[in-house]
Design an enzyme around this catalytic site. Structure first.
Site, mmCIF file in Angstrom:
data_model
loop_
_atom_site.group_PDB
_atom_site.id
_atom_site.type_symbol
_atom_site.label_atom_id
_atom_site.label_comp_id
_atom_site.label_asym_id
_atom_site.label_seq_id
_atom_site.Cartn_x
_atom_site.Cartn_y
_atom_site.Cartn_z
ATOM 1 N N HIS A 1 17.490 -3.988 8.152
ATOM 2 C CA HIS A 1 17.451 -4.593 6.820
ATOM 3 C C HIS A 1 18.780 -5.273 6.545
ATOM 4 O O HIS A 1 19.836 -4.700 6.799
ATOM 5 C CB HIS A 1 17.171 -3.533 5.759
ATOM 6 C CG HIS A 1 17.069 -4.122 4.382
ATOM 7 N ND1 HIS A 1 15.905 -4.683 3.913
ATOM 8 C CD2 HIS A 1 17.978 -4.276 3.400
ATOM 9 C CE1 HIS A 1 16.106 -5.145 2.692
ATOM 10 N NE2 HIS A 1 17.360 -4.905 2.360
ATOM 11 N N GLY B 1 14.741 -5.384 -1.272
ATOM 12 C CA GLY B 1 13.779 -6.461 -1.507
ATOM 13 C C GLY B 1 14.199 -7.780 -0.910
ATOM 14 O O GLY B 1 14.998 -7.832 0.027
ATOM 15 N N LEU C 1 8.898 0.725 1.074
ATOM 16 C CA LEU C 1 9.681 -0.404 1.557
ATOM 17 C C LEU C 1 11.185 -0.176 1.397
ATOM 18 O O LEU C 1 11.655 0.142 0.307
ATOM 19 C CB LEU C 1 9.269 -1.672 0.772
ATOM 20 C CG LEU C 1 9.963 -2.959 1.210
ATOM 21 C CD1 LEU C 1 9.587 -3.326 2.630
ATOM 22 C CD2 LEU C 1 9.629 -4.087 0.250
ATOM 23 N N ASP C 2 11.929 -0.375 2.473
ATOM 24 C CA ASP C 2 13.397 -0.283 2.457
ATOM 25 C C ASP C 2 13.895 1.116 2.098
ATOM 26 O O ASP C 2 15.049 1.293 1.735
ATOM 27 C CB ASP C 2 14.016 -1.291 1.476
ATOM 28 C CG ASP C 2 13.694 -2.724 1.856
ATOM 29 O OD1 ASP C 2 13.267 -2.958 2.999
ATOM 30 O OD2 ASP C 2 13.858 -3.611 1.006
ATOM 31 N N GLU C 3 13.025 2.127 2.169
ATOM 32 C CA GLU C 3 13.467 3.450 1.745
ATOM 33 C C GLU C 3 13.334 4.506 2.835
ATOM 34 O O GLU C 3 13.461 5.691 2.565
ATOM 35 C CB GLU C 3 12.700 3.870 0.486
ATOM 36 C CG GLU C 3 12.983 2.923 -0.662
ATOM 37 C CD GLU C 3 12.570 3.463 -2.023
ATOM 38 O OE1 GLU C 3 11.979 4.550 -2.086
ATOM 39 O OE2 GLU C 3 12.852 2.761 -3.006
#
Lengths: 279, 279, 279, 279
Positions: free
Chosen positions: D187, D196, D222-224
């Site tokens: 990311h 995001g 998402l992204d976690e």
């Protein structure tokens, strides 16, 4: 509207910035960014000016600037075009690959014209990425002969820089003189620590907690040319020499590519045995 | 021969550098170092010029510069003198100690006039180092009253900046407005991650591998003012919240002191909600 | 329930971890964290074990461990108590201040018993923070006499370590032998670069792009003792020697304090001329 | 003599290390390196043991270990063999190139079986380096259909991990569940900052002084997912969004490759939403 980079170095004196900017204004050039530095020890002035404008005649501008500057000034008005380079290698791939990948995807800021190696190890890889590879054997011949063969190849290209990407032969003073200020080397230690052969073995034996790498211009004093960029990374007692070599390769390619980017963007001056770099 | 620092910000237009340097030349000022930046998004121009010369009248120079610059230009001709500051604290000593030690040995670039704390914890230490300590209790009173008492103390001094050195009370918009652009805070996370309370606890729960700290100007939006400096440090799964707090303190004091050094050397502009910093 | 740290070093052989953990289990000790390292070159084994339990007799545990270990094993069962240290200084305050501040706020992990200086410069500061200061003049006397006077002071305290916090006199081999493994020095370069005097001046002249600092144990070979911690920081052509000194001080105090923290937490072994550090 | 890596995770209790090492000794295994960690919050124990020996039956050893360990223990005895991976990409080359170069020179620690892209952009490069490239168009179809086509390709290979090397499509919870713990993403921000889309644009607007990148396991949030590695780099007011993207790419590839190295060497445990990494 064109973009220009103007590089000036000269003995320092009062009023240089004012005189230079007045001439640029007279040529309808607009200053986008300007950096300057005075090397107090050597009373030398350096400036890098990025500007835009409709310049018809770069030679004329250079002349006008020279007229207003002290004797011994060097002025270089550069219209952006990509540098042309040759890469010299031995067996290690990591720096070469980084260069050829960026070359392949047009993010190097230069065009790789050829790769020259004193082994065949990297031919296959270079050719896959479309770069001509020349093998020059160093065995069973005088260094003068070896270097003559390299020059013979280099002479086929119009080159701005030679990049020694882990090229493990020491170049003669004669060779270096022919390419003065144009040869960039990556040394696998944070110079001046561990000058000479086997720096990682030296580092292992000394028990240091950091290793590093150094990109520098090559002069006829081994490992002593003007330093461009350096980085270090932490290691610990767990690192064998082999581990250091592996960690070092990551630093080496980072340091070399950073140096090349600065050079290809015309941000690096050499001042005596040091560099002045306008980031 | 005096040393001057000239700070200028104004709407961008063609020829600014030329106009400015011409005026400096007319005042017999010699440019030692000059940095400039154009914020393209906001069409704003910023420059910091260090120069030497025999300037009799700084106001006159400011006027002459303003005449040649676009409307809304801000010009600040600064003759070097030390900044005067107050430090606000709660209970943690690490940032305050770093400030008071440098103050003690004259390497802070500013004079600490007083320390104000909402606990008594740091009185003894501050007074040992010869700095007046004022206790302002925040208990059992309105924020307006609490802040009025702080202002009452601040009004006794002629202050350039207020430094919140781990001051754990949120200042009101009214207070911040009264000291606009003068209040510097150290926040214990790499903003904008972990805004708000207990950032290290948040970091622990998220399982991040880096923590950091942020020095910023205080605005009336909590933790959202212009960022001056940030640093990070690696952590791993072994770090408890307490370990993070300990490692974080080292980053916090580094970040805050670096920010203060830049500010005290007149290197920091605020541009909208960002900073432009000429290192 | 007590917390214990057990340090063991011995010639390497098969089964060491199993034998050690069996004995700990027999003493009802629960292993919280265990680290080990085999120095392959020297066939030496090192382990640090943190455990909890109700240990009545640390000597008995040491004996039991020694019985199961190869000859020449060293075993050290440590129940946590603070180290006692003396700090030797010359004129620079930055490392001393960092130590005394942490001492003052009980975050050093050691107690500073006294400061000894060969100038009076730091007496006032040390005494403000409640630490006895002893001045030992080095002028007009033999080094043996100078060191005898220092030892006379040191002998009044029960000391675990001597910290040379920018102490600018070279200690004799005799002195070092008396405190073997107990003297920690901060050197103002990333050793082995710039050994000897004026490292920042050497760095300036060489034109390096990084400077650093090194904390090491003192042996009778100047600047060549086992390295504990090192850090570096980037510099550029703008840095005068004075600027390097200023930037270097920040690195020096960071490096020294990190080394001290590791030592005070019993995380550092010396193995030949290197250190093994279990972070 | 073989080299084995043994990974164990289980609820924490007294005596685990002793019990485990006793069983290893009974199998004539010699411990080379052992790391353990207790997640106090979740009362979970993790260990990674590197050992050598003549092990005939890894299943038998796993059984013996499970017998002595608490219920819910997971034991994994790994004899070194290279991981098999697929790489998913969109248009950006920098992470893919780093992976394929190391794959080419056998320094990745894994074999790349194929590259799957939702554009044709990187086909040519992948094929030059001898890796099959599969194009799966995401246009004009449901996500379920798009992912089914990807799975159809993946099913032709025996894969240990999927590496999202700047793959810009969000995978469904269903897809992620099928490859639980096997999908690694890079990311382009130092999470949890700038979750995001367009993190560099967000970073530019916030005016941060550091940017970073994060490698993490993909979960259906998402992204976690659990963070594996993160790095940051300093930027300043001069950086446009484009400059940040360029600087960010260097961090992204460094972070991703570091994560992959750790994973391929069996050094990474997932514990809840965090990772435990034995370097």
């Amino acid at each position: 509207m064109n973009e220009l980079t103007i590089l000036i170095s000269c003995p320092d004196q009062v009023g240089l910035v004012t005189n230079i900017t007045r001439i640029l204004a007279a040529h309808q050039l607009n200053i986008i960014a300007m950096r300057e530095f005075v090397d107090e020890a050597n009373k030398a002035f350096f400036t890098r000016i990025a500007c835009t404008g409709e310049l018809k005649d770069t030679n004329l501008l250079e002349e006008k600037l020279l007229e207003t500057l002290p004797d011994a000034a060097e002025v270089n008005v550069i219209t952006r075009k990509e540098k042309q380079i040759a890469v010299l290698v031995t067996k290690e791939y990591h720096c070469l690959a980084e260069i050829l990948i960026k070359n392949q995807f047009k993010t190097l800021g230069a065009n790789v014209q050829c790769v020259i190696g004193n082994y065949e190890s990297l031919r296959n890889f270079s050719e896959k990425l479309g770069i001509p590879y020349f093998f020059v054997d160093h065995n069973n011949k005088e260094k003068a002969q070896f270097e003559a063969e390299i020059k013979e190849i280099l002479n086929h290209f119009d080159l701005d820089y030679l990049v020694l990407a882990k090229f493990m032969r020491i170049l003669s003073a004669d060779f270096v003189k022919d390419y003065a200020g144009k040869v960039i080397n990556i040394h696998h230690s944070f110079l001046p620590a561990f000058i000479g052969a086997n720096p990682y073995k030296q580092a292992f034996e000394r028990g240091v907690k950091i290793i590093g790498a150094t990109a520098h211009f090559v002069t006829d004093h081994l490992d002593e040319g003007p330093i461009i960029t350096q980085h270090t990374t932490h290691i610990d007692h767990n690192f064998s020499v082999k581990d250091m070599v592996r960690a070092g390769k990551e630093i080496e390619k980072k340091v070399l590519l950073e140096a090349l980017e600065l050079i290809f963007e015309d941000r690096v001056f050499v001042s005596g045995n040091k560099t002045v770099i306008f980031k």
